[in-house]
Scaffold this active site. Structure first.
Site, PDB file in Angstrom:
ATOM      1  N   HIS A 133       0.836  -1.207   0.000  1.00  0.00           N
ATOM      2  CA  HIS A 133       0.000   0.000   0.000  1.00  0.00           C
ATOM      3  C   HIS A 133       0.873   1.260   0.000  1.00  0.00           C
ATOM      4  O   HIS A 133       0.350   2.372   0.133  1.00  0.00           O
ATOM      5  CB  HIS A 133      -0.887   0.050   1.250  1.00  0.00           C
ATOM      6  CG  HIS A 133      -1.884  -1.059   1.361  1.00  0.00           C
ATOM      7  ND1 HIS A 133      -2.622  -1.518   0.292  1.00  0.00           N
ATOM      8  CD2 HIS A 133      -2.295  -1.787   2.439  1.00  0.00           C
ATOM      9  CE1 HIS A 133      -3.428  -2.491   0.705  1.00  0.00           C
ATOM     10  NE2 HIS A 133      -3.250  -2.667   1.991  1.00  0.00           N
ATOM     11  N   ARG A 155      -9.389   1.637  -7.546  1.00  0.00           N
ATOM     12  CA  ARG A 155     -10.838   1.467  -7.386  1.00  0.00           C
ATOM     13  C   ARG A 155     -11.483   2.819  -7.165  1.00  0.00           C
ATOM     14  O   ARG A 155     -10.894   3.705  -6.525  1.00  0.00           O
ATOM     15  CB  ARG A 155     -11.113   0.559  -6.181  1.00  0.00           C
ATOM     16  CG  ARG A 155     -12.576   0.185  -5.993  1.00  0.00           C
ATOM     17  CD  ARG A 155     -12.731  -0.687  -4.755  1.00  0.00           C
ATOM     18  NE  ARG A 155     -14.069  -1.259  -4.661  1.00  0.00           N
ATOM     19  CZ  ARG A 155     -14.498  -2.012  -3.650  1.00  0.00           C
ATOM     20  NH1 ARG A 155     -13.673  -2.275  -2.636  1.00  0.00           N
ATOM     21  NH2 ARG A 155     -15.728  -2.494  -3.645  1.00  0.00           N
ATOM     22  N   TYR A 217     -10.265  -1.451 -11.088  1.00  0.00           N
ATOM     23  CA  TYR A 217     -11.160  -2.432 -10.468  1.00  0.00           C
ATOM     24  C   TYR A 217     -12.442  -2.580 -11.283  1.00  0.00           C
ATOM     25  O   TYR A 217     -12.910  -3.688 -11.544  1.00  0.00           O
ATOM     26  CB  TYR A 217     -11.462  -1.922  -9.059  1.00  0.00           C
ATOM     27  CG  TYR A 217     -12.297  -2.788  -8.159  1.00  0.00           C
ATOM     28  CD1 TYR A 217     -11.691  -3.585  -7.183  1.00  0.00           C
ATOM     29  CD2 TYR A 217     -13.688  -2.765  -8.212  1.00  0.00           C
ATOM     30  CE1 TYR A 217     -12.445  -4.341  -6.303  1.00  0.00           C
ATOM     31  CE2 TYR A 217     -14.458  -3.521  -7.344  1.00  0.00           C
ATOM     32  CZ  TYR A 217     -13.830  -4.311  -6.385  1.00  0.00           C
ATOM     33  OH  TYR A 217     -14.591  -5.063  -5.517  1.00  0.00           O
ATOM     34  N   ARG A 285     -15.501  -8.877   0.900  1.00  0.00           N
ATOM     35  CA  ARG A 285     -16.833  -8.533   1.412  1.00  0.00           C
ATOM     36  C   ARG A 285     -17.815  -8.713   0.262  1.00  0.00           C
ATOM     37  O   ARG A 285     -18.080  -9.812  -0.177  1.00  0.00           O
ATOM     38  CB  ARG A 285     -16.846  -7.114   1.992  1.00  0.00           C
ATOM     39  CG  ARG A 285     -18.034  -6.829   2.929  1.00  0.00           C
ATOM     40  CD  ARG A 285     -17.914  -5.442   3.540  1.00  0.00           C
ATOM     41  NE  ARG A 285     -18.087  -4.391   2.563  1.00  0.00           N
ATOM     42  CZ  ARG A 285     -19.262  -3.868   2.225  1.00  0.00           C
ATOM     43  NH1 ARG A 285     -20.369  -4.289   2.810  1.00  0.00           N
ATOM     44  NH2 ARG A 285     -19.343  -2.921   1.319  1.00  0.00           N
ATOM     45  N   GLY A 287     -17.514  -6.936  -2.927  1.00  0.00           N
ATOM     46  CA  GLY A 287     -16.768  -6.908  -4.171  1.00  0.00           C
ATOM     47  C   GLY A 287     -17.609  -6.466  -5.353  1.00  0.00           C
ATOM     48  O   GLY A 287     -17.530  -7.052  -6.438  1.00  0.00           O
TER      49      GLY A 287
END
Length: 323
Positions: A133, A155, A217, A285, A287
């Protein structure tokens, strides 16, 4: 040495369960520092970020870079399966929660028993898949002189914010534990790991470099097979259409959840240490794209849009917020 590692991992896992049971969360984002103008959690400590400045990069390294909750495990699965040519049994699940810049422990007091991610990655066989990250100014400098592959997985920030909220709301100070409070934290300069806008825009500037791939994403949701093939081409993996199809099926959200269920069934509590942070906070979770509409009020959406337009102006970078 191996006994010490096992005992340390068990100590951390047991402590994580105790913390979660007693306080409903972890101390992950409650203790922060400043490093080169960024707010960082004690897990992404100044010591870790300083150590990355001398981290030995290899020409065949593959970095997958994300902002937290941008789909880190999704892109890790795609890359790893491409390298394994679709053979899921070849994936080393024990490294699923190893991050270059993080020392994974449920509290600062237990960090001394955990090995920093960069030290663990130093032992990986080549080619190394290296999730991180880390903010672009703190990225290991050798990536500019060596020839590693770098994939940035981005994302849209509204869905990312929702996912981040569910993941971190029990691990922050009470004033930020509500949806409204967490949104304020996210839009501030004090959010751990730095501003999403700063993170994504600094990496976006590298989009035209030959060893850099900027992937979204939402594009994976629109056409996962084409996205998998794009990553394969970038990694110079010449795979048959059947293999690409198999990897695509395994890397749908349904496919990944089935895989994670199988890991947990096979390894029981130890399996959850691979599929959850500290065995407690699930990496997967919903997605989906567009879940933000279930959380943002009209006023919050208007405020967010204005902030977004101001920060992204002139960048040429756009995102799909619904499909």
């Amino acid at each position: 040495m191996s006994t010490v590692c096992v005992d340390s991992a068990k100590l951390i896992a047991d402590a994580a369960r105790v913390q979660c049971d007693s306080k409903g969360g972890h101390d992950t984002w409650k203790k922060v520092y400043k490093y080169k103008g960024y707010t960082v959690s004690w897990m992404q400590s100044p010591e870790n970020l300083e150590a990355l400045q001398t981290f030995e990069v290899k020409d065949d390294d593959i970095f997958c870079v994300t902002y937290p909750k941008a789909g880190t495990h999704w892109i890790w699965e795609i890359i790893s399966l491409l390298l394994a040519e679709g053979d899921v049994t070849k994936l080393d699940r024990s490294v699923m929660n190893t991050m270059l810049d993080l020392t994974l422990a449920p509290s600062p007091e237990l960090a001394q028993y955990a090995t920093p991610g960069y030290k663990t990655i130093e032992t990986f066989p080549s080619p190394r898949v290296i999730p991180t990250h880390v903010m672009e100014p703190c990225f290991p400098p050798q990536w500019k002189t060596k020839k590693p592959k770098v994939i940035y997985f981005a994302r849209n920030p509204k869905d990312l914010l929702v996912s981040f909220f569910h993941f971190a709301k029990d691990s922050v100070d009470p004033e930020f534990s509500t949806w409204e409070g967490f949104m304020k934290l996210f839009l501030s300069e004090e959010v751990p790991n730095g501003s999403w806008f700063d993170h994504v825009l600094r990496y976006w500037k590298h989009k035209d470099e030959p060893n850099f791939l900027f992937l979204k994403y939402e594009d994976c949701h629109k056409d996962l097979k084409s996205s998998v093939a794009k990553v394969a081409k970038f990694l110079e993996k010449d795979l048959s259409d059947d293999v690409i199809e198999r990897i695509t099926e395994l890397c749908t959200m349904k496919g990944m959840k089935q895989t994670y269920d199988q890991i947990e069934d096979k390894y029981q509590d130890a399996g959850k240490m691979f599929t959850h942070l500290f065995g407690q906070l699930p990496f997967l979770r919903k997605g989906v794209v567009g879940d933000w509409k279930n959380y943002f009020t009209p006023e919050q959406n208007e405020l967010f849009d204005k902030y977004y337009e101001d920060k992204m102006a002139g960048s040429g970078l756009t995102f799909d917020f619904e499909l």
